[in-house]
Design a protein around this motif. Sequence first.
Motif, PDB file in Angstrom:
ATOM      1  N   ASP A  19       0.851  -1.194   0.000  1.00  0.00           N
ATOM      2  CA  ASP A  19       0.000   0.000   0.000  1.00  0.00           C
ATOM      3  C   ASP A  19       0.886   1.243   0.000  1.00  0.00           C
ATOM      4  OD1 ASP A  19      -1.810   2.077   0.523  1.00  0.00           O
ATOM      5  OD2 ASP A  19      -3.091   0.770   1.730  1.00  0.00           O
ATOM      6  N   PRO A  20       0.752   2.138  -0.990  1.00  0.00           N
ATOM      7  CA  PRO A  20       1.603   3.335  -1.045  1.00  0.00           C
ATOM      8  C   PRO A  20       1.329   4.330   0.070  1.00  0.00           C
ATOM      9  CG  PRO A  20      -0.104   3.442  -2.721  1.00  0.00           C
ATOM     10  CD  PRO A  20      -0.181   2.072  -2.124  1.00  0.00           C
ATOM     11  N   SER A  21       0.264   4.117   0.847  1.00  0.00           N
ATOM     12  CA  SER A  21      -0.057   5.063   1.920  1.00  0.00           C
ATOM     13  C   SER A  21       1.060   5.138   2.954  1.00  0.00           C
ATOM     14  CB  SER A  21      -1.361   4.645   2.605  1.00  0.00           C
ATOM     15  OG  SER A  21      -2.421   4.610   1.691  1.00  0.00           O
ATOM     16  N   PHE A  22       1.761   4.011   3.188  1.00  0.00           N
ATOM     17  CA  PHE A  22       2.852   4.014   4.168  1.00  0.00           C
ATOM     18  C   PHE A  22       3.952   4.982   3.739  1.00  0.00           C
ATOM     19  CE2 PHE A  22       0.982  -0.287   4.367  1.00  0.00           C
ATOM     20  CZ  PHE A  22       0.544  -0.279   5.684  1.00  0.00           C
ATOM     21  N   ALA A  23       4.392   4.854   2.494  1.00  0.00           N
ATOM     22  CA  ALA A  23       5.454   5.723   2.001  1.00  0.00           C
ATOM     23  C   ALA A  23       4.986   7.171   1.899  1.00  0.00           C
ATOM     24  CB  ALA A  23       5.937   5.231   0.635  1.00  0.00           C
ATOM     25  N   GLU A  24       3.725   7.368   1.532  1.00  0.00           N
ATOM     26  CA  GLU A  24       3.204   8.727   1.425  1.00  0.00           C
ATOM     27  C   GLU A  24       3.166   9.403   2.783  1.00  0.00           C
ATOM     28  OE1 GLU A  24      -0.539   8.064  -0.356  1.00  0.00           O
ATOM     29  OE2 GLU A  24       0.263   7.681  -2.379  1.00  0.00           O
ATOM     30  N   ALA A  25       2.770   8.659   3.815  1.00  0.00           N
ATOM     31  CA  ALA A  25       2.752   9.225   5.165  1.00  0.00           C
ATOM     32  C   ALA A  25       4.159   9.564   5.632  1.00  0.00           C
ATOM     33  CB  ALA A  25       2.093   8.240   6.131  1.00  0.00           C
TER      34      ALA A  25
ATOM     35  N   ALA B  75      10.519  12.138   5.507  1.00  0.00           N
ATOM     36  CA  ALA B  75      11.456  11.056   5.220  1.00  0.00           C
ATOM     37  C   ALA B  75      11.846  11.076   3.747  1.00  0.00           C
ATOM     38  CB  ALA B  75      10.835   9.707   5.566  1.00  0.00           C
ATOM     39  N   GLY B  76      13.142  10.980   3.484  1.00  0.00           N
ATOM     40  CA  GLY B  76      13.623  10.964   2.114  1.00  0.00           C
ATOM     41  C   GLY B  76      13.365   9.623   1.447  1.00  0.00           C
ATOM     42  N   ARG B  77      13.731   9.567   0.152  1.00  0.00           N
ATOM     43  CA  ARG B  77      13.438   8.367  -0.626  1.00  0.00           C
ATOM     44  C   ARG B  77      14.171   7.149  -0.091  1.00  0.00           C
ATOM     45  NH1 ARG B  77      14.450   7.620  -7.134  1.00  0.00           N
ATOM     46  NH2 ARG B  77      13.382   5.593  -7.329  1.00  0.00           N
ATOM     47  N   TRP B  78      15.475   7.286   0.217  1.00  0.00           N
ATOM     48  CA  TRP B  78      16.242   6.155   0.724  1.00  0.00           C
ATOM     49  C   TRP B  78      15.776   5.736   2.113  1.00  0.00           C
ATOM     50  CZ3 TRP B  78      18.973   2.884  -1.909  1.00  0.00           C
ATOM     51  CH2 TRP B  78      19.519   3.274  -3.136  1.00  0.00           C
ATOM     52  N   ARG B  79      15.400   6.716   2.924  1.00  0.00           N
ATOM     53  CA  ARG B  79      14.913   6.363   4.262  1.00  0.00           C
ATOM     54  C   ARG B  79      13.600   5.613   4.178  1.00  0.00           C
ATOM     55  NH1 ARG B  79      14.279  10.541   9.412  1.00  0.00           N
ATOM     56  NH2 ARG B  79      13.784   8.937  10.966  1.00  0.00           N
ATOM     57  N   ARG B  80      12.741   6.015   3.246  1.00  0.00           N
ATOM     58  CA  ARG B  80      11.488   5.274   3.058  1.00  0.00           C
ATOM     59  C   ARG B  80      11.756   3.860   2.551  1.00  0.00           C
ATOM     60  NH1 ARG B  80      10.014  10.081   0.356  1.00  0.00           N
ATOM     61  NH2 ARG B  80       9.849   8.970  -1.627  1.00  0.00           N
ATOM     62  N   ALA B  81      12.726   3.745   1.645  1.00  0.00           N
ATOM     63  CA  ALA B  81      13.042   2.427   1.090  1.00  0.00           C
ATOM     64  C   ALA B  81      13.569   1.486   2.170  1.00  0.00           C
ATOM     65  CB  ALA B  81      14.059   2.572  -0.032  1.00  0.00           C
ATOM     66  N   LEU B  82      14.478   1.992   3.011  1.00  0.00           N
ATOM     67  CA  LEU B  82      15.091   1.140   4.034  1.00  0.00           C
ATOM     68  C   LEU B  82      14.196   0.944   5.249  1.00  0.00           C
ATOM     69  CD1 LEU B  82      18.755   2.516   3.910  1.00  0.00           C
ATOM     70  CD2 LEU B  82      17.865   0.427   2.871  1.00  0.00           C
TER      71      LEU B  82
ATOM     72  N   ARG C  62      -4.980   0.007  -1.281  1.00  0.00           N
ATOM     73  CA  ARG C  62      -4.468   0.682  -2.474  1.00  0.00           C
ATOM     74  C   ARG C  62      -3.230  -0.009  -3.007  1.00  0.00           C
ATOM     75  NH1 ARG C  62      -2.773   6.292  -1.032  1.00  0.00           N
ATOM     76  NH2 ARG C  62      -2.258   6.318  -3.265  1.00  0.00           N
ATOM     77  N   LYS C  63      -3.024   0.158  -4.291  1.00  0.00           N
ATOM     78  CA  LYS C  63      -1.800  -0.292  -4.928  1.00  0.00           C
ATOM     79  C   LYS C  63      -1.165   0.877  -5.657  1.00  0.00           C
ATOM     80  CE  LYS C  63      -2.795  -5.203  -5.622  1.00  0.00           C
ATOM     81  NZ  LYS C  63      -2.850  -6.310  -6.608  1.00  0.00           N
ATOM     82  N   ALA C  64       0.136   0.941  -5.595  1.00  0.00           N
ATOM     83  CA  ALA C  64       0.840   2.043  -6.248  1.00  0.00           C
ATOM     84  C   ALA C  64       0.692   1.944  -7.761  1.00  0.00           C
ATOM     85  CB  ALA C  64       2.316   2.030  -5.863  1.00  0.00           C
TER      86      ALA C  64
END
Length: 326
Positions: free
Chosen positions: A170-176, A182-189, A279-281
């Motif tokens: 669910d993209p909601s986690f990364a969006e929040a 949080a930057g892109r790498w921090r969200r990824a890790l 949701r799906k990204a």
Amino acid sequence: MGAGDDATVIGRAVVYLIPIVFLGIGFYYPLGVVLRDGLAPGPLRAVLTDPYFLHLIAFTLKQAAISTALSLALGLPGAYLLARYEFPGRRAVRALTAVPFVLPAITVGLGFILFFGGNGVLNRFLMWAFHLPSPPLHLLYSLTGIVLAHAFYNAPIVMRTVGAAWEGIDPSFAEAAAALGAGRWRRALGITLPLLSPAIMSSAALVFVFTFLSFPIVLVLGGARYATIEVGIYTLVRTLLDFPRGAALIVVETAISLGFSYLYLRAEGRFAVPVQGERKALRIPFFRRGRWGEKSLLAGYTVAIGVLFLGPIGAVIADSFRGEAG
């Protein structure tokens, strides 16, 4: 009870008895013989103390670990590409990842010889392109050849398993997290990797077990010099007719594979992350402007993976249409 009822009971008993007898004769009896001979103190002690067999066990673990690492290294970018980008032929590429599963191992070995061999397609092309006097690549009949062939078989497992999990996040986690700075790498890790860890561990465990138990690939591309436990069992039973030590080596191999399976199941329960998302990204069109650095890396990866996967298959197909003179 009448004669008809007796016949029915007898008929049912026969129906149930046939598969039981078949399993007993075809599976449980041979298994019992192997366990009886393999667990005998003499052969088992000989296998566990002989430097040759200890080398077989160590090399089998080593090549399985390296094969698993390479399969992950090749499979994870493919999983990301299929899960996050939309491009022409995406469905066809996803379907092609199932091709290695249905190819016989001997065919794969032949394809690697025809494509990566000293007189193979790739070496001939490099010699022609760079005017080299001798083949520059020596990949076959070595640990490198075994690992590459294992990656050919098992990287698609990683692609399909992790890719399916990646699509379901669910993209909601990364969006929040992005809204909180949080930057892109921090969200990824911090988000994506923990959510994908069960799928990564599951695919890695499957690949490790498959490569640990691999036989035809190792026999064709490794031979006696790079023998694994499976090749050692074949040599003992088929060539040397040493059934007791062959059975003992089977017991050791089975114990190791079951041990790793148990550790995987324990770890899976600890690292599994329950995710419930509706949701799906949306996938990003690959040829849209932006992210050129990432797309360049993915394009280079696609070329490399295409050489590894399509090269051996294409070499076998092309060779099958040649005449004896070709």
